[in-house]
Design a protein around this motif. Structure first.
Motif, short mmCIF file in Angstrom:
data_model
loop_
_atom_site.label_atom_id
_atom_site.label_comp_id
_atom_site.label_asym_id
_atom_site.label_seq_id
_atom_site.Cartn_x
_atom_site.Cartn_y
_atom_site.Cartn_z
N GLY A 34 0.81 -1.22 -0.01
CA GLY A 34 0.16 0.26 0.05
C GLY A 34 0.90 1.21 0.09
N GLY A 36 3.59 3.86 -0.11
CA GLY A 36 5.00 3.68 -0.87
C GLY A 36 6.09 3.97 -0.16
N TYR A 211 9.69 11.88 -8.02
CA TYR A 211 10.03 10.64 -8.53
C TYR A 211 10.96 10.79 -9.95
CZ TYR A 211 6.33 8.43 -5.46
OH TYR A 211 5.85 8.32 -4.35
N LYS A 241 12.31 9.51 -1.86
CA LYS A 241 12.34 8.72 -2.76
C LYS A 241 13.60 8.48 -3.65
CE LYS A 241 8.37 8.37 -1.56
NZ LYS A 241 7.33 8.40 -1.82
N1 GLN Z 1 4.01 9.13 -1.15
C1 GLN Z 1 3.43 7.67 -0.48
C2 GLN Z 1 2.48 6.93 -1.23
O1 GLN Z 1 1.79 7.58 -2.40
C3 GLN Z 1 3.09 7.77 0.98
C4 GLN Z 1 3.13 8.84 1.54
C5 GLN Z 1 2.59 8.99 2.94
O2 GLN Z 1 2.35 8.10 3.64
N2 GLN Z 1 1.95 10.17 3.27
O3 GLN Z 1 2.33 5.59 -1.04
#
Ligand code: GLN
Ligand code: PMP
Length: 392
Positions: A34, A36, A211, A241
């Motif tokens: 889930g 990222g 990214y 990232k």
């Molecule tokens: N950018 C990450 C995602 O899209 C999560 C960042 C967050 O947990 N705020 O999964």
């Protein structure tokens, strides 16, 4: 008390889907595809650089408001190394601002640049903090939808739709390339047209390029490098990232001195400063050789391919991402059409957690059958997740 405690601007947002789904993964012992974040930390020497800074007493007290000079210089050198050939360069003293991750950079930019009632065009589906940031600033979000094209297996931006969405109230376009959650990398032609529209209609652009180094096909082109864009573009990057240290929350803004000064006006009252010792470590990370960036990308491309194959074999329709950490899938071939319900029951059915793309939409119906999986995980973890999903 009759009045709700949470103000009207925030009431619609609830708890972020990432917190909800990561908690679900922990509770059910599921594989978390889930939220990222990588399940392996970034380079050892960068971690050691943070330890050294802590031990040497560098950054343990408030760093300077704009960020430590070493990191601002490193950000400017990074922009010059990767985008200097496109004519893009920034002055580390006046045109770089260090932030508490890209999230603060986004919030501070929106708070600084919007008046209440200003319209902000954002590419839908959009990263969840965009909607909240626009709302906090009193702006009005105007989504332009990237559409799934089953023929090409990718998502496309309709430039006519973008053009039609611009009104006299539009202040800013909020762009994200490579794009979370679809993995779309905007092409040179698309960016050129966005740039042309921004100049023609005298708009600011806030471009989230966290990214930038995770492009598997094609190339990342910073919007600021297009004609007429440097003076109207705020570009956002993040160490989370690029160096696999999402918990450090070190991000940056590059823009003209006037724009950076405006963003800093808001940023100084949010965190003022953050991540002192980590700023020293990220300064060193930004100077890693080109091979680091290439290997990061190649490794993630392999992981993308492993998960894409696994998801296809499990019966999902896969939209193959050209960049980012994420694969968007269509769950209809599996006989489902509600991504929320699918993701809430996936842990008990398959021991895997994913994100329903509908959370990234104003038009919830448009996002309903799509589900996002993160592939920034060890290959054995991805393989195991694929095996579990095949049993669905
Ligand atoms: N950018 C990450 C995602 O899209 C999560 C960042 C967050 O947990 N705020 O999964
Ligand atoms: N923008 C996008 C598109 C993201 O996916 C994320 C999550 N990494 C962020 C911004 C936030 O980045 P950070 O963790 O640096 O605040």
């Amino acid at each position: 008390m009759d009045r709700p405690l949470l103000n009207r601007r925030l009431a619609e947002f609830g708890t972020t889907i990432f917190a909800e789904m990561s908690a679900l993964a922990v509770r059910t012992g599921s594989i978390n595809l889930g939220q990222g974040f990588p399940d392996a930390d970034g380079p050892e020497e960068v971690r050691e650089a943070a330890v050294r800074a802590l031990r040497d007493g560098r950054g343990n007290q408030y760093p300077p408001g704009p960020g430590i000079p070493e990191l601002r210089t490193a950000v400017a050198a990074h922009q010059q190394r990767f985008y200097g050939r496109l004519g893009l360069s920034y002055d580390p003293d006046t045109e770089v601002l260090i932030t508490a991750g890209a999230t603060e950079a986004l919030a501070a930019s929106l708070l600084a640049l919007l008046e209440p009632g200003d319209e902000v065009i954002a590419l839908e589906p959009y990263y969840d903090s965009y909607a909240a940031g626009i709302a906090l600033a009193g702006g009005r979000r105007v989504p332009v939808t990237l559409r799934a094209d089953p023929e090409s297996g990718s998502y496309r931006l309709d430039l006519d739709e973008l053009r039609d969405a611009i009104t006299d109230k539009t202040r800013l376009i909020l762009l994200n390339t490579p794009h979370n959650p679809t993995g779309t990398v905007l092409s040179r032609d698309e960016l050129a047209e966005i740039a042309r529209l921004a100049c023609e209609r005298d708009l600011l652009v806030l471009t989230d390029e966290v990214y930038e180094h995770l492009v598997f096909e094609g190339e990342h082109l910073p919007l600021a490098s297009f004609p007429g864009m440097r003076e109207r573009t705020v570009t956002i990057g993040s160490a989370g990232k690029t160096f696999s240290f999402t918990g450090w929350k070190v991000g940056w803004v590059t823009a003209t001195a006037e724009l950076v000064s405006a963003v800093r006006s808001a940023k100084q009252f949010l965190t003022y400063v953050s991540a002192g010792p980590f700023q020293y470590a990220v300064a060193e990370a930004l100077a890693l050789p080109d091979s680091y960036f290439t290997e990061l990308r190649d490794d993630l491309r392999t992981k993308r391919d492993i998960l894409a194959t696994g998801l296809t074999d499990a019966g999902f329709q896969v939209f193959r991402p050209s960049g980012t950490y994420f694969i968007t899938t269509d769950i209809r071939p599996l006989g489902h059409d509600d991504g929320f319900a699918f993701c809430r029951t996936l842990p008990e059915r398959a021991g895997v957690v994913a994100i329903p793309n509908a959370v990234f939409y104003d038009h919830k119906d448009q996002g309903a059958p799509y589900v996002r999986f993160a592939f920034c995980k060890r290959t054995d973890v991805l393989q195991e997740a694929a095996d579990r999903l095949k049993r669905l």
